[in-house]
Design a protein around this motif. Structure first.
Motif, PDB file in Angstrom:
ATOM      1  N   GLU B 225      50.965 -42.295   7.503  1.00  0.00           N
ATOM      2  CA  GLU B 225      51.500 -41.309   6.550  1.00  0.00           C
ATOM      3  C   GLU B 225      51.980 -40.030   7.248  1.00  0.00           C
ATOM      4  O   GLU B 225      52.821 -40.093   8.142  1.00  0.00           O
ATOM      5  N   GLY B 226      51.433 -38.885   6.847  1.00  0.00           N
ATOM      6  CA  GLY B 226      51.899 -37.610   7.398  1.00  0.00           C
ATOM      7  C   GLY B 226      51.671 -37.479   8.895  1.00  0.00           C
ATOM      8  O   GLY B 226      52.403 -36.751   9.577  1.00  0.00           O
ATOM      9  N   LYS B 227      50.686 -38.174   9.430  1.00  0.00           N
ATOM     10  CA  LYS B 227      50.423 -38.050  10.871  1.00  0.00           C
ATOM     11  C   LYS B 227      51.550 -38.672  11.686  1.00  0.00           C
ATOM     12  O   LYS B 227      51.983 -38.127  12.704  1.00  0.00           O
ATOM     13  N   GLY B 228      52.004 -39.852  11.259  1.00  0.00           N
ATOM     14  CA  GLY B 228      53.112 -40.497  11.961  1.00  0.00           C
ATOM     15  C   GLY B 228      54.397 -39.697  11.826  1.00  0.00           C
ATOM     16  O   GLY B 228      55.196 -39.614  12.761  1.00  0.00           O
ATOM     17  N   TYR B 229      54.574 -39.104  10.653  1.00  0.00           N
ATOM     18  CA  TYR B 229      55.734 -38.217  10.435  1.00  0.00           C
ATOM     19  C   TYR B 229      55.680 -37.069  11.449  1.00  0.00           C
ATOM     20  O   TYR B 229      56.671 -36.763  12.122  1.00  0.00           O
ATOM     21  N   ALA B 230      54.509 -36.462  11.585  1.00  0.00           N
ATOM     22  CA  ALA B 230      54.365 -35.342  12.521  1.00  0.00           C
ATOM     23  C   ALA B 230      54.642 -35.791  13.959  1.00  0.00           C
ATOM     24  O   ALA B 230      55.313 -35.081  14.727  1.00  0.00           O
ATOM     25  N   LEU B 231      54.149 -36.963  14.326  1.00  0.00           N
ATOM     26  CA  LEU B 231      54.405 -37.458  15.684  1.00  0.00           C
ATOM     27  C   LEU B 231      55.895 -37.716  15.902  1.00  0.00           C
ATOM     28  O   LEU B 231      56.453 -37.333  16.937  1.00  0.00           O
ATOM     29  N   ALA B 232      56.544 -38.373  14.927  1.00  0.00           N
ATOM     30  CA  ALA B 232      57.975 -38.650  15.057  1.00  0.00           C
ATOM     31  C   ALA B 232      58.751 -37.350  15.188  1.00  0.00           C
ATOM     32  O   ALA B 232      59.700 -37.246  15.975  1.00  0.00           O
ATOM     33  N   LEU B 233      58.309 -36.351  14.434  1.00  0.00           N
ATOM     34  CA  LEU B 233      58.958 -35.042  14.493  1.00  0.00           C
ATOM     35  C   LEU B 233      58.774 -34.411  15.879  1.00  0.00           C
ATOM     36  O   LEU B 233      59.716 -33.862  16.468  1.00  0.00           O
ATOM     37  N   GLY B 234      57.568 -34.519  16.410  1.00  0.00           N
ATOM     38  CA  GLY B 234      57.309 -33.981  17.752  1.00  0.00           C
ATOM     39  C   GLY B 234      58.180 -34.649  18.801  1.00  0.00           C
ATOM     40  O   GLY B 234      58.736 -33.984  19.689  1.00  0.00           O
ATOM     41  N   VAL B 235      58.319 -35.967  18.707  1.00  0.00           N
ATOM     42  CA  VAL B 235      59.179 -36.699  19.647  1.00  0.00           C
ATOM     43  C   VAL B 235      60.631 -36.229  19.505  1.00  0.00           C
ATOM     44  O   VAL B 235      61.328 -35.993  20.490  1.00  0.00           O
ATOM     45  N   GLU B 236      61.065 -36.053  18.270  1.00  0.00           N
ATOM     46  CA  GLU B 236      62.454 -35.633  18.013  1.00  0.00           C
ATOM     47  C   GLU B 236      62.715 -34.237  18.591  1.00  0.00           C
ATOM     48  O   GLU B 236      63.809 -33.979  19.118  1.00  0.00           O
ATOM     49  N   VAL B 237      61.712 -33.372  18.525  1.00  0.00           N
ATOM     50  CA  VAL B 237      61.883 -32.025  19.095  1.00  0.00           C
ATOM     51  C   VAL B 237      62.022 -32.116  20.612  1.00  0.00           C
ATOM     52  O   VAL B 237      62.951 -31.563  21.198  1.00  0.00           O
TER      53      VAL B 237
END
Lengths: 346, 346
Positions: B225-237
């Motif tokens: 859920e939100g944790k994977g979203y946060a990780l994907a966002l971190g990778v994208e940054v």
């Protein structure tokens, strides 16, 4: 029942108590800042709530009151920090300072930390990097609470991963454990005679359970099955095995009766943005990036998409203005300490 | 139906085809190595299967056949690589070489990459670091396939995270996407008229679905859920916003009809172990660590605990000895290319 304490009031109280038990002025001040920041942003489980157990460990000598925290530079991009068993907040703060200094010089600072203790909220140290126009990365091992995927006894901690990114408004704060939930949530369910969702934990045989008491005798589960296991393992390698600290079940637990040092390990990085992109250009891009995420069409029953860190920024602002709500039970506990050490109560 | 091809046979075939369409000798050789390594370790979806689409993009000029891959050193620990729209494998290889060179000198090498393309298996580049007694970290953005948590249209890619750790036996290979599954698994279910589990994807309204056709019109879901979203966002940054590459929905998709460059971004690090711990000491600790994980008591119905990377090491060994099983449908497709470009068929 709770009472609102101001940031200053709480800070002053913590510093006072820490000084009385023998912590140096700067170190007490930093520790108080990290604890109050946690309460202020809504991470109460890593806030002033932890002060009594820190004091107890300082008192019985399991934590070192007068640590010589050393940072040995081992390359133009690297250093090894030895926390000398000091308070985790102080050790971690010093480690991130070191990473930032190195990054200012070399573009990136990578620091491993051994002989540390519970350091509270991981992202606090990442935010230090943000203030210097850097991206901060913070990893830590923690006491065993989670089995490897396929196992049934605790081995890894909840091993947090924090990535903090500067923006022109509030930083993006990614800060997550690699377990589905913290052990505290299961404890809460047990105390309130509630069932827990399947997927949080397994019982002592490694079988799925929704009984919190069975779960407490078993082990937490990682997020996303094998993927969370792999992430927790990666954190344990970088923060534990590589740093020379304890790893896995050898990481001490400050709540038990042992007296040997906890010897927690951390891994920290500061990455200077301007070595990759002009700072102004980065700010422009990151702001545009956040705006684009927030403008993605919403799923049913969702009122807005949150950027990680938004919620805590709002809470922090509100609590700075109106004070931090502290449960009366905790205030009473803190005031017992105050009375024991003869400092001004809250 | 499949046929076993030897590693050499497959390698030779790929190099031959790439050279005919105008790829330089070294670059063709590296690309072939990365592709065959994927097939060899059981990651077929990133192997020779991708050759036809690469060739097509090289032919129509969407990929650059003669890229000038440049690495600009921007600090003693950092560099910025511009892939000049070359084959992703070649660009990523050169980027990790740069990170390793920097780490040899400074202890840690941090490299951002812009103007790249699909690079195959992320951990390949991490393993390059391992061979130099370093820990490798590889992140990449990829074409939009996954909504931010709370959204209902694709924004992030499946944004992989790879961490590869040297040991005295096989490296520990953590390599995971931040989505629950790859889009390919949903495509497969649709083609075979199977339902998909809830939790893999949502439909175009953002509602849960077990219908693969509805899912294909919707979006993949992040892990946890939100944790994977946060990780994907971190990778994208790190891989996208910081590198200056495209990010989010602006990352191109090599399968569509557009002709603008894909402009994928990566983030790579090499961390020299010996700056943190003596190499021999590290090996001793990491081997002990793996043994301890494997000796954790097993959950019911589990026959052993796997260390990430074990399965692919076994597959690799087996396939090096007995050849790589390639589906006949793919061999036929490759042989059509061979006939078109007048190279020796498989």
């Amino acid at each position: 029942m709770e009472r609102r304490c101001s940031v200053d009031e709480l800070h002053h109280f913590i510093v006072g108590l820490l000084e009385v038990v023998g912590i140096g002025k700067t170190s007490a001040d930093i520790t108080a800042q990290v604890l109050v920041s946690a309460d202020c942003e809504g991470n109460e489980s890593h806030g002033v709530l932890r002060l009594p157990i820190y004091i107890e460990n300082l008192e019985k000598g399991r934590f070192n009151r007068n640590p010589m925290v050393t940072a040995a530079r081992t390359g133009s991009g690297t250093a090894v920090v030895d926390g000398d068993n000091g308070l985790g907040q102080w050790v971690a703060y010093r480690a991130m300072e070191t990473a930032i200094d190195i990054a200012r010089e070399s573009g990136v600072g990578t620091v491993s930390v051994r002989e540390s203790n519970h350091f509270g909220v991981a992202s606090y140290y990442g935010e230090m990097a943000c203030k210097e126009c850097m991206i901060g990365l913070v990893l830590s091992n923690t006491p065993a609470a989670m089995a490897p995927w396929g196992g049934r006894t605790p081995f890894f901690g909840t091993n947090p991963i924090a990535i903090v990114v500067p923006t022109s408004i509030n930083p993006i704060v990614i800060d997550m454990s690699t377990s589905v939930v913290a052990r505290g949530k299961i404890l809460y369910a047990a105390q309130h005679e509630q069932r827990i969702p399947h997927g949080w934990a397994v019982d002592k045989y490694g079988a799925p359970t929704d009984d919190p008491n069975a779960a407490l005798k078993g082990t937490l589960l990682p997020i996303a099955e094998g993927k969370g296991y792999a992430l927790a393992l990666g954190v344990e390698v970088l923060a534990g095995v590589l740093s020379g600290s304890a790893w896995g079940p050898d990481v001490g637990w400050m709540y038990d009766e042992h007296t040997t040092p906890v010897n927690m390990g951390h891994f920290m990085m500061a990455i200077q943005v301007s070595r990759f992109l002009k700072w102004e250009k980065f700010l422009e891009r990151i702001d545009e990036f956040m705006a684009a995420i927030k403008s993605v069409p919403l799923a049913a029953n969702v009122s807005s998409i949150l950027i990680p860190g938004e919620r805590r920024a709002v809470t922090r602002l509100e609590r700075k203005l109106h004070g931090i709500p502290v449960p009366v039970a905790i205030i009473n506990q803190l005031n017992q300490l105050a009375s024991k050490y003869k400092v001004q109560p809250l």
